[in-house]
Design a protein around this motif. Structure first.
Motif, short mmCIF file in Angstrom:
data_model
loop_
_atom_site.label_atom_id
_atom_site.label_comp_id
_atom_site.label_asym_id
_atom_site.label_seq_id
_atom_site.Cartn_x
_atom_site.Cartn_y
_atom_site.Cartn_z
N ARG A 153 -3.40 6.36 15.37
CA ARG A 153 -2.65 5.64 14.63
C ARG A 153 -3.78 4.86 13.31
NH1 ARG A 153 -2.13 0.59 17.15
NH2 ARG A 153 -2.92 1.11 19.55
N GLU A 154 -4.52 5.65 12.48
CA GLU A 154 -5.67 5.63 11.65
C GLU A 154 -5.04 5.93 10.39
OE1 GLU A 154 -8.74 6.57 14.10
OE2 GLU A 154 -8.75 7.48 13.32
N THR B 207 -5.06 10.43 -2.01
CA THR B 207 -6.51 10.28 -1.44
C THR B 207 -6.51 9.41 -0.39
OG1 THR B 207 -6.31 8.05 -2.52
CG2 THR B 207 -6.98 9.90 -3.86
N TYR B 208 -5.54 9.18 0.96
CA TYR B 208 -5.40 8.91 2.32
C TYR B 208 -5.36 9.83 2.93
CZ TYR B 208 -4.87 3.85 0.65
OH TYR B 208 -4.76 2.86 -0.80
N HIS B 209 -5.73 9.73 4.38
CA HIS B 209 -5.38 10.51 5.29
C HIS B 209 -4.72 9.62 6.08
CE1 HIS B 209 -5.45 13.85 7.58
NE2 HIS B 209 -5.66 13.25 8.36
N GLY C 215 -13.43 6.77 3.18
CA GLY C 215 -13.85 6.77 4.59
C GLY C 215 -13.67 5.08 5.52
N ASN C 216 -13.22 4.35 4.71
CA ASN C 216 -12.85 3.65 5.12
C ASN C 216 -11.10 3.16 6.53
OD1 ASN C 216 -14.83 1.94 4.75
ND2 ASN C 216 -13.49 1.41 2.46
N THR C 217 -11.36 3.31 7.28
CA THR C 217 -10.23 3.89 8.34
C THR C 217 -9.50 2.85 9.22
OG1 THR C 217 -11.15 5.78 9.31
CG2 THR C 217 -9.13 4.53 10.74
N GLN C 218 -7.91 2.51 8.49
CA GLN C 218 -7.25 1.90 9.42
C GLN C 218 -6.77 1.66 10.47
OE1 GLN C 218 -6.87 -2.01 7.78
NE2 GLN C 218 -5.48 -2.84 8.92
#
Length: 235
Positions: A148-149, A140-142, A154-157
């Protein structure tokens, strides 16, 4: 190649051949560092970043085979050619087993060597561009290494440069072992004890960023390295 000259490490103890080859390659727009023995060649490799290595085999202090092993420990992907008077089948096979891209027996035509160098650097440049632009779907992550994201729901680190490089290497070895020494030498420059502790801190940070999906795990393979395990990953 583009305006930036490709850097070549040339290790050759024959002074005449070394000088002639260095001059020839420099006339063809390469930046060449010439060393006369294996130990000096290794020191140069550890000191600077090169695009390709040309290694004689019979050299004082450290032969080309031993030097190739040291180079491959640091960078498994750098193009590496052996230039050798040793024509025995066993030597040629040994060279390829060490990860050589080519084994060129002396005497050789410098023009043919030049064409081989240009061909492999062009191929590597195209591959690097593909890798640089590659993005990863980790359950479930992109993950977008270029920006570097790391995005989830919907939350971006935004990752630090070292976090980004480490996660990128883990993704390149997805579901396989990323050797500890390889990651340390590529990202931190050396595999000292203190750099090892630093990498462990970064692994802990990445685990924290990826904790919201039970299908993702960074597994510690004791004494060897780490595995990024993703169930049903589409990398």
């Amino acid at each position: 190649m583009d305006s930036k000259k490709a850097k070549i490490l040339l290790c050759e103890d024959d002074q005449n051949l070394g000088s002639v080859l260095k001059n020839y390659l420099e006339l063809n727009d390469f930046d060449v560092t010439l060393e006369r023995d294996g130990r000096l060649g290794l020191a140069a490799f550890q000191r600077e970043k090169f695009d390709l290595c040309l290694l004689d085999i019979m050299m004082p202090h450290m032969d080309g085979f031993a030097l190739a092993e040291e180079i491959r420990d640091v960078d498994p992907d750098i193009p590496l050619f052996f230039l050798s008077a040793k024509t025995m089948k066993e030597d040629i096979i040994h060279g390829y087993k060490l990860g050589a891209d080519d084994y060129i027996t002396k005497p050789f035509d410098p023009e043919v060597l030049l064409l081989k160098i240009k061909a492999i650097l062009k191929r590597n440049e195209e591959t690097s561009k593909e890798i640089e632009n590659k993005e990863y779907t980790l359950s479930t992550y992109h993950f977008n290494p270029k920006l570097r994201e790391l995005t989830h729901n919907g939350n971006t680190q935004t990752l630090s440069p070292k976090e980004n490089e480490l996660l990128k290497m883990l993704c390149e070895h997805l579901n396989d072992l990323l050797p500890r020494e390889q990651a340390l030498k590529k990202i931190w420059g050396s595999d000292t004890y203190f750099n090892g502790r630093s990498m462990d801190v970064y692994i802990a940070k990445l685990r924290k960023y990826l904790k919201d999906d039970d299908n993702i795990e960074i597994v510690n393979i004791h004494g060897n390295g780490f595995r990024l395990v993703v169930s049903g990953a589409n990398a």
